[in-house]
Scaffold this motif. Sequence first.
Motif, PDB file in Angstrom:
ATOM      1  N   GLN A 110       2.400   1.971  -3.546  1.00 30.59           N
ATOM      2  CA  GLN A 110       1.489   2.498  -4.546  1.00 30.59           C
ATOM      3  C   GLN A 110       1.222   3.980  -4.281  1.00 30.59           C
ATOM      4  OE1 GLN A 110      -2.029   0.104  -4.356  1.00 30.59           O
ATOM      5  NE2 GLN A 110      -1.044  -1.711  -5.278  1.00 30.59           N
ATOM      6  N   SER A 124      -0.535   7.611  -4.343  1.00 30.89           N
ATOM      7  CA  SER A 124      -1.921   7.996  -4.141  1.00 30.89           C
ATOM      8  C   SER A 124      -2.508   8.573  -5.424  1.00 30.89           C
ATOM      9  CB  SER A 124      -2.017   9.017  -3.009  1.00 30.89           C
ATOM     10  OG  SER A 124      -1.350  10.211  -3.375  1.00 30.89           O
ATOM     11  N   GLN A 125      -3.795   8.737  -5.429  1.00 28.55           N
ATOM     12  CA  GLN A 125      -4.466   9.294  -6.598  1.00 28.55           C
ATOM     13  C   GLN A 125      -4.007  10.721  -6.863  1.00 28.55           C
ATOM     14  OE1 GLN A 125      -6.393   7.295  -8.229  1.00 28.55           O
ATOM     15  NE2 GLN A 125      -7.011   8.710  -9.856  1.00 28.55           N
ATOM     16  N   GLU A 126      -3.790  11.458  -5.794  1.00 29.76           N
ATOM     17  CA  GLU A 126      -3.321  12.832  -5.951  1.00 29.76           C
ATOM     18  C   GLU A 126      -1.921  12.887  -6.555  1.00 29.76           C
ATOM     19  OE1 GLU A 126      -2.493  16.789  -3.177  1.00 29.76           O
ATOM     20  OE2 GLU A 126      -3.317  14.944  -2.311  1.00 29.76           O
ATOM     21  N   GLN A 127      -1.040  11.969  -6.092  1.00 23.93           N
ATOM     22  CA  GLN A 127       0.314  11.905  -6.645  1.00 23.93           C
ATOM     23  C   GLN A 127       0.291  11.515  -8.113  1.00 23.93           C
ATOM     24  OE1 GLN A 127       2.094   9.120  -3.913  1.00 23.93           O
ATOM     25  NE2 GLN A 127       2.943  10.758  -2.615  1.00 23.93           N
ATOM     26  N   LEU A 128      -0.570  10.551  -8.461  1.00 24.28           N
ATOM     27  CA  LEU A 128      -0.665  10.149  -9.860  1.00 24.28           C
ATOM     28  C   LEU A 128      -1.161  11.302 -10.736  1.00 24.28           C
ATOM     29  CD1 LEU A 128      -2.137   6.539  -9.557  1.00 24.28           C
ATOM     30  CD2 LEU A 128       0.166   7.187 -10.276  1.00 24.28           C
ATOM     31  N   SER A 129      -2.118  12.061 -10.255  1.00 23.33           N
ATOM     32  CA  SER A 129      -2.632  13.193 -11.022  1.00 23.33           C
ATOM     33  C   SER A 129      -1.558  14.250 -11.222  1.00 23.33           C
ATOM     34  CB  SER A 129      -3.845  13.794 -10.304  1.00 23.33           C
ATOM     35  OG  SER A 129      -4.880  12.836 -10.167  1.00 23.33           O
ATOM     36  N   ARG A 130      -0.797  14.519 -10.142  1.00 21.51           N
ATOM     37  CA  ARG A 130       0.282  15.503 -10.248  1.00 21.51           C
ATOM     38  C   ARG A 130       1.361  15.034 -11.226  1.00 21.51           C
ATOM     39  NH1 ARG A 130       2.061  15.271  -5.437  1.00 21.51           N
ATOM     40  NH2 ARG A 130       0.368  16.528  -4.544  1.00 21.51           N
ATOM     41  N   ARG A 131       1.684  13.739 -11.152  1.00 24.30           N
ATOM     42  CA  ARG A 131       2.679  13.180 -12.067  1.00 24.30           C
ATOM     43  C   ARG A 131       2.207  13.263 -13.515  1.00 24.30           C
ATOM     44  NH1 ARG A 131       7.772  12.805 -13.328  1.00 24.30           N
ATOM     45  NH2 ARG A 131       8.309  10.860 -14.384  1.00 24.30           N
ATOM     46  N   LYS A 179       0.831  -1.207   0.000  1.00 25.79           N
ATOM     47  CA  LYS A 179       0.000   0.000   0.000  1.00 25.79           C
ATOM     48  C   LYS A 179       0.864   1.255   0.000  1.00 25.79           C
ATOM     49  CE  LYS A 179      -3.826   2.158   2.442  1.00 25.79           C
ATOM     50  NZ  LYS A 179      -4.752   2.065   3.612  1.00 25.79           N
TER      51      LYS A 179
END
Length: 431
Positions: free
Chosen positions: A70, A72-79, A67
């Motif tokens: 992986q 977070s959704q926020e990190q993926l969006s920023r990336r 966990k």
Amino acid sequence: MAEKEALSVGNDQSREALSAQSGLAAPSAGAHGVLEDRLSFTTLDSNSERPVQPFPRSPKLQKKMAKAAQPSQEQLSRRMEELQAERSKTEAHIQSLKKRKADLSRSTEVMKQQVRERFEGMRVILKQDEQVVLDSLELDLRRTRTRLEQVLKEWTQHLDRVSKSIISTQRVLSKSPEAEGESDCSLTHSKKPDASEKEIRLNEERFERLLKTLSSITKSLKAQLQRKTLLLDWSPMVIDRQTCHAQIAVTSEGRGLSFSSSARSVLEHPLKFDKVCCALGVSPVTAGRSYWEVDVRCCSAWAVGVAYSSLERRGRDKGAKLGRNRNSWCVELRNGHLSAWHNDRHVACQGVGQTPLGRVGVWVNYDMGQLMFYDAESMFVLQRFSAAVTPVFDRAHHQFTEPLYPAVRFLRPPENQIWPNHLQLCHINTP
């Protein structure tokens, strides 16, 4: 006593049973005694062929680590935003490079067209001048032909008179009745060629002068066209006063050098030549290409060249003289003979005209290790220093390892000549 032994045996059997239920081997009685004294671990056998497995992680810990690994959704969006921005920036840069590439082609075509127009302008001027010269030759032909036709007409008329006189005389001789009274038609005098007739010809002397003038213009034009390429590499050069020998005076703009028979009172400086009448320039050549010219018309014995700053400044040894060491290159005029020097070796400069040199051109291609000296008026190559001529000057490689400084030297002339007194770094007027 028997009861204690039976109790001990019973305890041992209980421990073995518990060990069997837990899946672990029951320790022996000796091992049990050791455990009671202190905790100890059995060392791994290095010679054992069985691989040693690490302790398995608990499922809870593995789930927690997975966990944490992986994002977070926020990190993926920023990336994703960063990647998209990077892609947009990269695409924009690629488009900019493509535009520059296209602009290069268009700019080159514009430059080529401008060059064609300049050369076309020169061709038009040459064509016009050619037509003027041809017209002058045609006019000279017409004038000469007119005069010759006039003389020819006069001689034709004389021939007619002579022919009539011959006929008249023949009639008199035959005593024919028709010949009576015609004896007065005889020719009374003969005609001799006039001396002016020999002058009726094309102006060949003028034509020879024309050919010589055109030949001179052709050589000059060729030299100027060759020189134009070098002028693109022109670099303004001035003399470093701190390097000048005490008998050398430098003009205010730093380009003219004059030799004086008496030494000036100057401060000592480690860069100053104390015995050799030499001077170096201020700005060295460290990369790329450079060209400059030195006016030598007012000097009867001189040396013009380049040198490293490591050229010696003290004494009269070869280490302080241009061309007599590995730190300098030059062409020099001594006793009317022009030669090229480097590493204390020299070669005669062949093909130099009978007229004295007026200006010496120096061209350096630092990156390629090339150095060339020119007659700056005819653009004749006096000497070329490059890898092709290194065996002459005992060099395994010909690459410059230090900054190159312009260098000049006043030489002592023969006793029947005056001491040389002036050298000038030329100021080249470029468009």
